[in-house]
Design a protein around this motif. Structure first.
Motif, mmCIF file in Angstrom:
data_model
loop_
_atom_site.group_PDB
_atom_site.id
_atom_site.type_symbol
_atom_site.label_atom_id
_atom_site.label_comp_id
_atom_site.label_asym_id
_atom_site.label_seq_id
_atom_site.Cartn_x
_atom_site.Cartn_y
_atom_site.Cartn_z
ATOM 1 N N CYS A 1 87.613 45.912 53.682
ATOM 2 C CA CYS A 1 86.595 46.900 54.047
ATOM 3 C C CYS A 1 85.788 46.404 55.247
ATOM 4 O O CYS A 1 85.509 47.176 56.174
ATOM 5 N N GLU A 2 85.435 45.134 55.236
ATOM 6 C CA GLU A 2 84.675 44.573 56.355
ATOM 7 C C GLU A 2 85.481 44.634 57.651
ATOM 8 O O GLU A 2 84.936 44.967 58.706
ATOM 9 N N GLU A 3 86.778 44.349 57.571
ATOM 10 C CA GLU A 3 87.634 44.443 58.754
ATOM 11 C C GLU A 3 87.630 45.863 59.318
ATOM 12 O O GLU A 3 87.538 46.060 60.526
ATOM 13 N N TRP A 4 87.732 46.857 58.433
ATOM 14 C CA TRP A 4 87.707 48.253 58.870
ATOM 15 C C TRP A 4 86.382 48.585 59.543
ATOM 16 O O TRP A 4 86.344 49.232 60.593
ATOM 17 N N ALA B 1 85.714 49.672 63.373
ATOM 18 C CA ALA B 1 85.050 50.933 63.716
ATOM 19 C C ALA B 1 83.867 50.677 64.641
ATOM 20 O O ALA B 1 83.657 51.412 65.610
ATOM 21 N N LYS B 2 83.110 49.618 64.382
ATOM 22 C CA LYS B 2 81.975 49.283 65.234
ATOM 23 C C LYS B 2 82.443 48.942 66.642
ATOM 24 O O LYS B 2 81.844 49.378 67.628
ATOM 25 N N ALA B 3 83.520 48.182 66.752
ATOM 26 C CA ALA B 3 84.055 47.818 68.066
ATOM 27 C C ALA B 3 84.485 49.076 68.833
ATOM 28 O O ALA B 3 84.241 49.183 70.045
ATOM 29 N N ARG B 4 85.118 50.013 68.139
ATOM 30 C CA ARG B 4 85.535 51.258 68.793
ATOM 31 C C ARG B 4 84.333 52.073 69.267
ATOM 32 O O ARG B 4 84.341 52.635 70.366
ATOM 33 N N LEU B 5 83.292 52.135 68.433
ATOM 34 C CA LEU B 5 82.080 52.849 68.831
ATOM 35 C C LEU B 5 81.412 52.182 70.027
ATOM 36 O O LEU B 5 80.964 52.856 70.968
#
Length: 64
Positions: free
Chosen positions: A44-47, A51-55
């Protein structure tokens, strides 16, 4: 484990935590559940980090 979506990993983690909280598992079962829970939490943390990196990348691109 890597094939699990965020939602699948989160839902399974909730199930594992509920099972551990019931306290009806043997010590060996509890250890296995704990290990599974740790792996699911990591997934979950990896996901979320992805997602944060993509944002962050999208915001940086929009700012340029």
């Amino acid at each position: 484990m890597r094939a699990l979506s965020y939602e699948q990993a989160r839902d399974e983690l909730v199930r594992v935590v509920n099972e551990l909280e019931q306290g009806s598992a043997t010590l060996e079962q509890s250890l296995a559940l704990w290990e599974r829970g740790e792996a699911l939490a990591k997934r979950c943390e990896e996901w979320l980090l992805g997602a944060k990196a993509r944002l962050d990348a999208a915001r940086a691109a929009a700012a340029e």
